[in-house]
Scaffold this motif. Structure first.
Motif, PDB file in Angstrom:
ATOM      1  N   PHE A 167       0.838  -1.194   0.000  1.00  0.00           N
ATOM      2  CA  PHE A 167       0.000   0.000   0.000  1.00  0.00           C
ATOM      3  C   PHE A 167       0.876   1.248   0.000  1.00  0.00           C
ATOM      4  O   PHE A 167       1.919   1.283   0.660  1.00  0.00           O
ATOM      5  CB  PHE A 167      -0.903   0.042   1.238  1.00  0.00           C
ATOM      6  N   THR A 202     -11.932   2.076   3.528  1.00  0.00           N
ATOM      7  CA  THR A 202     -12.040   1.847   2.077  1.00  0.00           C
ATOM      8  C   THR A 202     -13.418   2.215   1.538  1.00  0.00           C
ATOM      9  O   THR A 202     -13.560   2.521   0.354  1.00  0.00           O
ATOM     10  CB  THR A 202     -11.749   0.374   1.749  1.00  0.00           C
ATOM     11  N   ARG A 247      -6.763   2.329  -1.914  1.00  0.00           N
ATOM     12  CA  ARG A 247      -6.494   1.845  -0.571  1.00  0.00           C
ATOM     13  C   ARG A 247      -5.100   2.296  -0.138  1.00  0.00           C
ATOM     14  O   ARG A 247      -4.144   2.130  -0.882  1.00  0.00           O
ATOM     15  CB  ARG A 247      -6.611   0.318  -0.530  1.00  0.00           C
ATOM     16  N   TYR A 248      -5.031   2.826   1.094  1.00  0.00           N
ATOM     17  CA  TYR A 248      -3.777   3.387   1.569  1.00  0.00           C
ATOM     18  C   TYR A 248      -3.407   2.832   2.942  1.00  0.00           C
ATOM     19  O   TYR A 248      -4.271   2.428   3.724  1.00  0.00           O
ATOM     20  CB  TYR A 248      -3.888   4.914   1.673  1.00  0.00           C
ATOM     21  N   ASP A 249      -2.115   2.881   3.192  1.00  0.00           N
ATOM     22  CA  ASP A 249      -1.602   2.715   4.547  1.00  0.00           C
ATOM     23  C   ASP A 249      -1.817   4.053   5.236  1.00  0.00           C
ATOM     24  O   ASP A 249      -1.202   5.057   4.864  1.00  0.00           O
ATOM     25  CB  ASP A 249      -0.118   2.349   4.477  1.00  0.00           C
ATOM     26  N   ASN A 283      -8.782  -1.809   5.085  1.00  0.00           N
ATOM     27  CA  ASN A 283      -7.966  -2.744   4.304  1.00  0.00           C
ATOM     28  C   ASN A 283      -7.118  -3.580   5.265  1.00  0.00           C
ATOM     29  O   ASN A 283      -6.992  -3.248   6.449  1.00  0.00           O
ATOM     30  CB  ASN A 283      -7.104  -1.983   3.280  1.00  0.00           C
TER      31      ASN A 283
END
Length: 275
Positions: free
Chosen positions: A139, A168, A198-200, A229
């Motif tokens: 990510f 998300t 989708r990200y960290d 996520n």
């Protein structure tokens, strides 16, 4: 039948390993090895420790030999699995928690893939340290992420709280189960209206940790409703719900979303931690 076939196909490695363990345990008894081989092994001073163990197993009969073979093969299997990631493959992995325990504690898999695993199971695996490490995929890190927090019904005195985590997909209070709508609710949302990637999100994790740790000590039950996520789920579970310093929690329950309509959460969550 197709579902059963897919589960077997996707777990053929651990299934074959378990069958091998069963086979080596029962083989000496089935073939009556102590009767088939008339000459027992000799015990000499120069022999290794495993030779001594096998000698005394032989003296104990076929069942004892089976236990010896089982331990030897299990040691080899665990060594093979130590560097092999469990749950590989691009498919939805809906297994019972006991299966994960067998693969981790008995077969020795040290890493588990969390991609396409139900969120409640992601929480349970992380909270219980079922595996040594987890794969969540790659990510991009979201810097300066905007997180909003809204609170409702906190004037009510209760030992239970809802924690909604929107990551998300956006969440709203209308998606709560009817039986949980009147209890105190935290809605923690990452601003993703213009970006569905989708990200960290360290900011999201930090915010959840702060809000959970700020809850009153009278809170004993936490209901989690999340669209996170795998990476954010793992970090939230380990940082906010691992219960270090939060020993007043008696229960953490994660609720699943329905697939139809406004995707409300079902009425009965799944317990992922209980003291």
């Amino acid at each position: 039948m197709k579902s059963i076939y897919e589960r077997i196909k996707n777990n053929i490695r651990p299934i074959l390993q378990l069958l091998l363990l069963v086979g080596v345990f029962f083989a000496p008894r089935i073939f009556k090895i102590t009767e088939l081989i008339k000459t027992p092994p000799k015990l000499e001073a120069s022999q290794k420790i495993c030779d001594y163990i096998f000698y005394f197993a032989w003296k104990g009969g076929d069942w004892a030999i089976g236990v010896f073979f089982l331990i030897v093969v299990l040691f080899i299997i665990r060594k093979w699995n130590k560097t092999y990631m469990f749950n590989r493959g691009n498919y939805y992995k809906q297994y019972r928690y006991e299966w994960y325990q067998i693969c981790s504690k008995i077969l020795g898999y040290s890493e588990c893939n969390l991609i396409q695993v139900p969120i409640y199971m992601q929480f349970k695996l992380v909270l219980n340290d079922t595996f040594d490490k987890y794969n969540c995929g790659e990510f991009d890190k979201k810097e300066n992420d905007t997180i909003s927090v809204s609170k409702s019904n906190f004037s009510h005195e209760t030992d239970e709280v809802n924690v909604m985590i929107s990551d998300t997909y956006p969440l709203s209070l209308s998606q709560l189960p009817e039986i949980k709508k009147n209890i105190p609710t935290l809605l923690i949302s990452r601003n993703n209206t213009n970006d569905v990637n989708r990200y960290d999100s360290p900011e999201l994790v930090r915010c959840v940790v702060n809000e959970v740790r700020s809850l009153n000590n009278n809170i004993k039950k936490v209901n989690v409703y999340a669209t996170t996520n795998p990476l954010n789920t793992k970090n939230i579970a380990s940082s906010a719900f691992k219960l270090g310093g939060r020993d007043n929690f008696n229960e953490v329950r994660v609720f699943q979303q329905e697939r139809d309509g406004i995707r409300k959460f079902n009425n009965k969550g799944i317990v992922v931690y209980k003291r």
